[in-house]
Design an enzyme around this catalytic site. Structure first.
Site, PDB file in Angstrom:
ATOM      1  N   GLU A 254      13.024  40.773  24.259  1.00 51.55           N
ATOM      2  CA  GLU A 254      13.408  40.867  25.911  1.00 51.55           C
ATOM      3  C   GLU A 254      14.686  40.189  26.289  1.00 51.55           C
ATOM      4  OE1 GLU A 254      10.478  40.098  24.376  1.00 51.55           O
ATOM      5  OE2 GLU A 254       8.808  40.824  25.412  1.00 51.55           O
TER       6      GLU A 254
ATOM      7  N   ALA B 283       6.656  46.741  26.459  1.00 55.30           N
ATOM      8  CA  ALA B 283       6.505  47.179  27.908  1.00 55.30           C
ATOM      9  C   ALA B 283       7.472  48.566  27.882  1.00 55.30           C
ATOM     10  CB  ALA B 283       6.763  46.155  28.667  1.00 55.30           C
TER      11      ALA B 283
ATOM     12  N   GLY C 230       6.354  43.134  24.535  1.00 53.04           N
ATOM     13  CA  GLY C 230       4.996  43.432  25.041  1.00 53.04           C
ATOM     14  C   GLY C 230       4.284  43.628  23.764  1.00 53.04           C
TER      15      GLY C 230
ATOM     16  N   GLU D 254       3.374  40.558  21.978  1.00 52.12           N
ATOM     17  CA  GLU D 254       2.448  39.761  22.651  1.00 52.12           C
ATOM     18  C   GLU D 254       1.150  40.454  22.745  1.00 52.12           C
ATOM     19  OE1 GLU D 254       5.507  40.446  26.204  1.00 52.12           O
ATOM     20  OE2 GLU D 254       5.070  37.974  26.262  1.00 52.12           O
TER      21      GLU D 254
HETATM   22  N1  3HC Z   1      10.006  51.492  27.024  1.00 52.03           N
HETATM   23  C1  3HC Z   1      10.610  52.901  27.054  1.00 52.03           C
HETATM   24  N2  3HC Z   1      11.209  53.693  26.241  1.00 52.03           N
HETATM   25  C2  3HC Z   1      11.552  53.234  25.157  1.00 52.03           C
HETATM   26  C3  3HC Z   1      11.018  51.801  24.710  1.00 52.03           C
HETATM   27  C4  3HC Z   1      10.415  51.128  25.665  1.00 52.03           C
HETATM   28  N3  3HC Z   1      10.102  49.876  25.531  1.00 52.03           N
HETATM   29  N4  3HC Z   1      11.478  51.748  23.422  1.00 52.03           N
HETATM   30  C5  3HC Z   1      12.233  52.815  23.020  1.00 52.03           C
HETATM   31  N5  3HC Z   1      12.082  53.944  24.067  1.00 52.03           N
HETATM   32  C6  3HC Z   1      12.328  55.088  23.959  1.00 52.03           C
HETATM   33  C7  3HC Z   1      14.014  54.955  23.767  1.00 52.03           C
HETATM   34  O1  3HC Z   1      14.836  54.973  25.196  1.00 52.03           O
HETATM   35  C8  3HC Z   1      14.229  56.622  23.092  1.00 52.03           C
HETATM   36  O2  3HC Z   1      13.921  57.462  24.173  1.00 52.03           O
HETATM   37  P1  3HC Z   1      14.878  58.902  23.911  1.00 52.03           P
HETATM   38  O3  3HC Z   1      14.357  59.385  22.735  1.00 52.03           O
HETATM   39  O4  3HC Z   1      14.393  59.657  25.286  1.00 52.03           O
HETATM   40  O5  3HC Z   1      16.126  58.594  23.748  1.00 52.03           O
HETATM   41  C9  3HC Z   1      12.896  56.474  22.224  1.00 52.03           C
HETATM   42  O6  3HC Z   1      11.893  55.706  22.871  1.00 52.03           O
HETATM   43  C10 3HC Z   1      13.228  56.033  20.635  1.00 52.03           C
HETATM   44  O7  3HC Z   1      13.891  55.029  20.805  1.00 52.03           O
HETATM   45  P2  3HC Z   1      15.022  54.719  19.901  1.00 52.03           P
HETATM   46  O8  3HC Z   1      15.915  55.629  19.862  1.00 52.03           O
HETATM   47  O9  3HC Z   1      15.604  53.315  20.074  1.00 52.03           O
HETATM   48  O10 3HC Z   1      14.315  54.771  18.388  1.00 52.03           O
HETATM   49  P3  3HC Z   1      14.625  53.943  17.138  1.00 52.03           P
HETATM   50  O11 3HC Z   1      13.584  54.393  16.162  1.00 52.03           O
HETATM   51  O12 3HC Z   1      16.090  53.929  16.658  1.00 52.03           O
HETATM   52  O13 3HC Z   1      14.131  52.213  17.336  1.00 52.03           O
HETATM   53  C11 3HC Z   1      12.762  50.800  18.527  1.00 52.03           C
HETATM   54  C12 3HC Z   1      12.883  52.207  17.685  1.00 52.03           C
HETATM   55  C13 3HC Z   1      13.032  49.777  17.340  1.00 52.03           C
HETATM   56  C14 3HC Z   1      11.429  50.511  18.933  1.00 52.03           C
HETATM   57  C15 3HC Z   1      13.594  50.618  19.627  1.00 52.03           C
HETATM   58  O14 3HC Z   1      13.424  51.782  20.442  1.00 52.03           O
HETATM   59  C16 3HC Z   1      13.661  49.368  20.646  1.00 52.03           C
HETATM   60  O15 3HC Z   1      13.874  48.104  20.245  1.00 52.03           O
HETATM   61  N6  3HC Z   1      12.930  49.579  21.540  1.00 52.03           N
HETATM   62  C17 3HC Z   1      12.765  48.462  22.774  1.00 52.03           C
HETATM   63  C18 3HC Z   1      12.105  47.322  22.108  1.00 52.03           C
HETATM   64  C19 3HC Z   1      12.206  46.386  23.273  1.00 52.03           C
HETATM   65  O16 3HC Z   1      12.904  45.810  23.752  1.00 52.03           O
HETATM   66  N7  3HC Z   1      10.815  46.016  23.745  1.00 52.03           N
HETATM   67  C20 3HC Z   1      10.690  45.122  24.557  1.00 52.03           C
HETATM   68  C21 3HC Z   1      10.354  45.717  25.874  1.00 52.03           C
HETATM   69  S1  3HC Z   1      10.349  44.470  27.342  1.00 52.03           S
HETATM   70  C22 3HC Z   1       8.867  43.706  27.432  1.00 52.03           C
HETATM   71  O17 3HC Z   1       8.046  44.166  26.442  1.00 52.03           O
HETATM   72  C23 3HC Z   1       8.419  43.031  28.619  1.00 52.03           C
HETATM   73  C24 3HC Z   1       7.415  42.309  28.234  1.00 52.03           C
HETATM   74  O18 3HC Z   1       7.470  40.998  27.940  1.00 52.03           O
HETATM   75  C25 3HC Z   1       6.358  42.020  29.586  1.00 52.03           C
END
Ligand code: 3HC
Length: 688
Positions: free
Chosen positions: A125, A63, A102, A105
C-alpha cells in the site's frame, strides 16, 4: 452462485473459489461473492472447514484501487473480513500468484494459510501513498513482531512463500500444481485433529515485549528520514504499527483506520494511485490494437560497449536474452565487458545475486569487433556517439548485414530518427529505443515511432519493454523526445535564473525541497561541466567555469567548492564567475527569491513544454509525460509528475505566471494554446 464466486463441497470441506480477472481485486462484486460464499458454507452443517481459493493467475491482488475516492459500497472490505474471521468453522486461505495489500489482509483473517512455493505475499500500500487499512498493520506485527513488520510494510516489499513460512505468515507450503488438493487435505487435517480457530488478532506474544518502548520507532524514523521525505504514508504506517504495540487490538484497528483515512484523500496518495494506472496505461497505443502481431526477440545485438551500451546489454542478460556486443576496438570492448562484470559482482557482494548467476549472465554475451556478427539477430540497438553522420553510416551498413525481418533500433536521445531510418532501405523496421542512464536501473524506455515505423515493430518494442522490466512510453520524433525535451526547460531556466540573483545553492535547495534528489547545479557538478558544456559555442557560465579549470566534483570545484569528502560548500569563485557573466550580459542582480518563485520559474516551463508535446501529438497522453518524468528523471512520484502537479496547482495560476514571464523575458514563455484553452475552460490534463 455469483458471477465471480463458485462453491463446492468435497468430503466435508467447502471450497469457495473466486474468479474475477485479471487479478481478483477486491471490488464490490468480489466482496459480495466472498461474503455470500462464507456465509453459505458457514451455515451448511455438512461443511466442517472452508478453503478460500482464487481462479486465474493470482490470489487477491488487494483492494480495487479504482474504487478509492468513491463512496464505499456494502459490504466493505472490513465487514467481509469480519465475516471470515468470525466464521465458526476454520477458513483456510489457499494462495497462489500474489496475495497483496487487502489480499494479504484477507489471508490474515483466515484461520490458516497455505501457499504454493512460487507465491508472494506483501503489503505494498505504501506505493499507493496508503497504509494497509484492513487490519494489516495490526495483524502482521502480531505474527512477525514490530521490527520485521516495519521493514515489510514501510518498504512494501513482497516476500516469497518460503520466507513467509519461515516468518509464520504462511502455515504450510503446497505443491506447485496441487494447491487445491493440498489445501483441502490441510483443511481435513485441521478438522480431524480438532485444531483451534487460530485468530491472529488474539496473539500478543510478539508485540507485548515492545510496549512502552518507543525507541524502536524513534530509531526507525531517524534512520529513514531521508527516504521518507515528501511522502506521507511511511509516517502513518509507523504510527499504526506503534498502535499495534501500544493499544488493544480493537483500538489499534480504529487507529489504523483513522490513519488510513488521513492518507486516502491526500494529494500524495492520489498522485501515487494515478501513477499506478499511468504506468500500466503507457503501453496502449490507440491505432495499434493489442491483437497486433509481435516479433519474437530471442537474440539481440548492441553496438557500443560504453556506459549506455553496457547498461542496455545488462537488461537483456538479466532477462536471459543473449546479446552480441559490438565495439570498434578490443580495448573498448574489454573495458565495456569489465564494467558489466563489475556491476554484477557488486550486486553479488551485496548478496542479491550468486556468483553462479554472475557467470550465467556473462556467458550470454558474445563480444565481437565486427558488425557482421549481427547478421542473424532479431533486434539491433545502436548506442554509439550522438552524431548523425556516424549513426547514418552504421544504419546503412546494418541494412546490408542484418537479416530482413529484424528490428533496427537507435538509442539516440536527440537526433532525428526519420533521418537515421532513411539511411536504410527498410525504414519501417527502424525504431528508437531510448534508454535512460543508468540504463540497467532507470525504468523508462522511450519508444520512438518514426514516420514509417511499422505497427508490428512498435507493438514488439512495447512488449519487449515489459520483458526487460521497463515501462515503455511512446514518443513521436522531435528534438529530445519527451523526457529530455521537457526537462531541458528546467535546465535552461536554472541557467538563466542564476544570473538574476538566486545562488546555485538557493536554486538547488528549492528543487530538492520540491522532491528531486539533487538540484540542477549539484547535478552538473556531479556529471562534470566539461561533459555537459562540451564543444564550441557561445560563452556561458559553464564554459567560463570550465576555462577556469572548474570541472565539477572531480576537479574539486564547479558551481560549488568540494572538500576531500566531496562535501559541497557555496563557492565565492563560482559566484564571481556568475556575476561577471551576468554583467557581460547586462543582467542586474535582483537578489534572492522565494522557493515558490524559483519552482514556478523552473517547473512551469516544463508543464508548458508538456502541453506542447500533447498539442503536437508527440506524446499520446498527459500521464505518459508524467511517467516519463517520474521514471526517467526521478520526478517525485508523490506530486504525480509535471502534468498532474500542474492540475493540483491550478492551470489558470500557471498560465497567469507564464504570461508574466512572457512580458518580462520574451515569447519562449508564452503559454501553449492547449494549456491556455484548458485553463480558460476550467479543464485539467489528468483528471476526469
Ligand atoms: N485494483 C484495481 N486494478 C488492479 C489492481 C488493484 N488492486 N491490481 C492490478 N490491477 C489491474 C491493473 O491496472 C491492470 O489493468 P489493465 O490490464 O487494465 O492495465 C491489470 O489489473 C493487471 O495488472 P498488471 O498489469 O500490474 O499485472 P501483473 O501481472 O504485471 O502484476 C500484480 C500483477 C502484481 C498483482 C500487480 O497488478 C500489482 O502489484 N497490483 C497492485 C497490488 C496492490 O497494490 N495492492 C494493494 C491495493 S490497496 C489495498 O489493498 C488497500 C487495503 O489495505 C485496504
Amino acid at each position: 452462485m455469483t458471477d465471480v464466486a463458485s462453491l463446492s463441497i468435497e468430503n466435508g470441506i467447502g471450497v469457495l473459489t473466486i474468479d474475477s480477472p485479471p487479478v481478483n481485486a477486491l471490488g464490490i462484486a468480489v466482496r459480495r461473492g466472498i461474503d455470500h460464499g462464507i456465509r453459505t458454507l458457514g451455515a451448511d452443517d455438512s461443511v466442517k472447514a472452508i478453503v478460500l481459493i482464487c481462479g486465474g493467475r493470482t490470489f487477491f491482488a488487494g483492494a480495487d484501487i479504482s474504487e478509492f475516492g468513491r463512496p464505499p459500497e456494502e459490504p466493505t472490505l472490513g465487514a467481509v473480513l469480519d465475516v471470515i474471521e468470525n466464521c465458526s468453522k476454520p477458513v483456510i486461505a489457499a494462495i497462489h500468484g500474489t496475495a497483496l495489500g487487502g489480499g494479504l489482509e484477507l489471508a490474515l483473517v483466515c484461520h490458516y494459510r497455505i501457499a504454493v512455493p512460487s507465491a508472494k505475499v506483501g503489503l505494498p500500500e505504501v506505493h499507493l501513498g496508503l497504509l494497509p487499512g484492513a487490519g494489516g498493520t495490526q495483524r502482521l506485527p502480531r505474527i512477525v513482531g514490530p521490527e520485521t513488520a516495519l521493514d515489510l510494510i514501510v518498504s512494501g516489499r513482497p516476500i516469497k512463500a518460503k520466507e513467509a513460512e519461515r516468518l509464520g505468515v504462511v502455515d504450510a507450503l503446497a505443491g506447485e500444481a496441487t494447491l487445491r488438493e493440498d489445501a483441502v487435505a490441510f483443511a481435513r487435517k485441521v478438522v480431524e485433529e480438532g485444531r483451534p480457530l487460530m485468530r491472529v488478532r488474539d496473539r500478543q506474544n510478539k508485540v507485548d515485549p515492545y510496549r512502552g518502548k518507543p525507541e524502536l520507532f524513534a530509531e526507525f524514523r531517524r534512520k529513514n528520514a531521508r527516504a521518507f521525505k515528501g511522502f506521507k504514508a511511511p509516517e502513518n504506517i509507523v504510527k499504526a504499527i506503534e498502535a499495534a504495540v501500544e493499544l488493544p487490538f480493537e483500538e489499534g484497528v480504529k487507529r489504523e483506520w483513522e490513519l488510513f483515512q488521513e492518507l486516502e484523500p491526500s494529494i500524495e496518495s492520489q498522485a501515487q494511485r494515478y501513477a499506478f494506472f499511468g504506468e500500466r496505461g503507457t503501453a496502449r497505443v490507440p491505432d495499434i490494437p493489442s491483437s497486433t502481431p509481435t516479433l519474437p526477440i530471442a537474440k539481440v545485438g548492441v553496438i557500443g560497449a560504453g556506459t549506455m551500451g553496457g547498461g542496455i546489454t545488462m537488461n537483456f542478460l538479466n532477462a536471459g536474452i543473449p546479446v552480441t556486443l559490438v565495439e570498434m576496438n578490443q580495448q573498448a570492448l574489454d573495458r565495456g565487458l569489465g564494467v558489466i562484470r563489475r556491476n554484477y559482482e557488486n550486486t553479488a557482494k551485496k548478496g542479491r545475486m550468486t556468483q553462479e548467476q554472475v557467470e550465467q549472465r556473462m556467458a550470454l554475451v558474445t563480444p565481437t569487433l565486427g558488425l557482421e556478427a549481427l547478421a542473424d539477430v532479431d533486434l539491433v540497438i545502436e548506442a554509439v556517439f550522438e552524431e548523425m553522420g556516424v549513426k547514418k553510416d552504421i544504419f546503412a551498413r546494418l541494412d546490408g548485414i542484418v537479416r530482413q525481418g529484424a528490428i533496427l533500433a537507435s538509442n539516440t536521445s536527440f537526433l532525428d530518427l526519420n533521418e537515421i531510418a532513411a539511411a536504410t532501405a527498410r525504414p519501417e523496421w527502424v525504431v528508437g529505443l531510448h534508454f535512460f542512464s543508468p540504463a540497467n536501473v532507470m525504468r523508462l524506455l522511450e519508444v520512438v515511432r518514426g514516420d514509417k515505423t511499422s505497427k508490428e515493430v512498435v507493438a514488439t518494442a512495447m512488449k519487449l519493454a515489459k520483458t526487460i522490466g521497463k515501462v515503455p512510453v511512446l514518443s513521436g520524433v522531435c528534438f529530445g523526445f519527451i523526457a529530455n525535451r521537457i526537462m531541458n526547460q528546467r535546465a535552461v531556466q536554472a541557467d538563466a535564473l542564476v544570473l538574476e540573483g538566486p545562488t546555485p545553492a538557493e536554486i538547488d535547495k528549492a528543487i530538492e525541497d520540491y522532491g528531486f534528489a539533487m538540484g540542477p547545479f549539484r547535478m552538473i557538478d556531479l556529471v562534470g561541466l566539461d561533459v555537459l558544456g562540451r564543444g564550441e559555442g557561445e560563452r556561458t557560465v559553464m564554459r567560463d567555469l570550465v576555462a577556469m579549470g572548474r570541472l565539477g566534483q572531480k576537479s574539486g570545484g564547479g558551481y560549488y567548492d568540494y572538500d576531500e569528502a566531496r562535501k559541497a560548500t557555496p563557492s565565492p569563485v563560482a559566484a564571481q564567475a556568475i556575476a561577471d557573466f551576468a554583467a557581460h550580459k547586462g543582467i542586474g542582480n535582483s537578489g534572492s527569491q522565494s522557493d515558490e518563485e524559483i519552482i514556478a520559474r523552473l517547473l512551469y516551463p516544463v508543464v508548458n513544454e508538456g502541453a506542447k508535446l500533447l498539442e503536437e501529438g508527440i506524446a499520446l497522453r498527459a500521464s505518459d509525460i508524467d511517467m516519463a518524468a517520474i521514471l526517467g528523471y526521478n520526478w517525485p512520484v508523490y506530486t504525480g509528475g509535471p502534468m498532474f502537479w500542474a492540475d493540483t496547482v491550478g492551470l489558470p495560476k500557471i498560465v497567469a505566471k507564464l504570461k508574466e514571464y512572457e512580458v518580462r523575458y520574451g515569447e519562449a514563455f508564452r503559454p501553449s494554446p492547449l494549456l491556455e484553452a484548458k485553463a480558460a475552460a476550467g479543464e485539467s490534463f489528468t483528471r476526469g
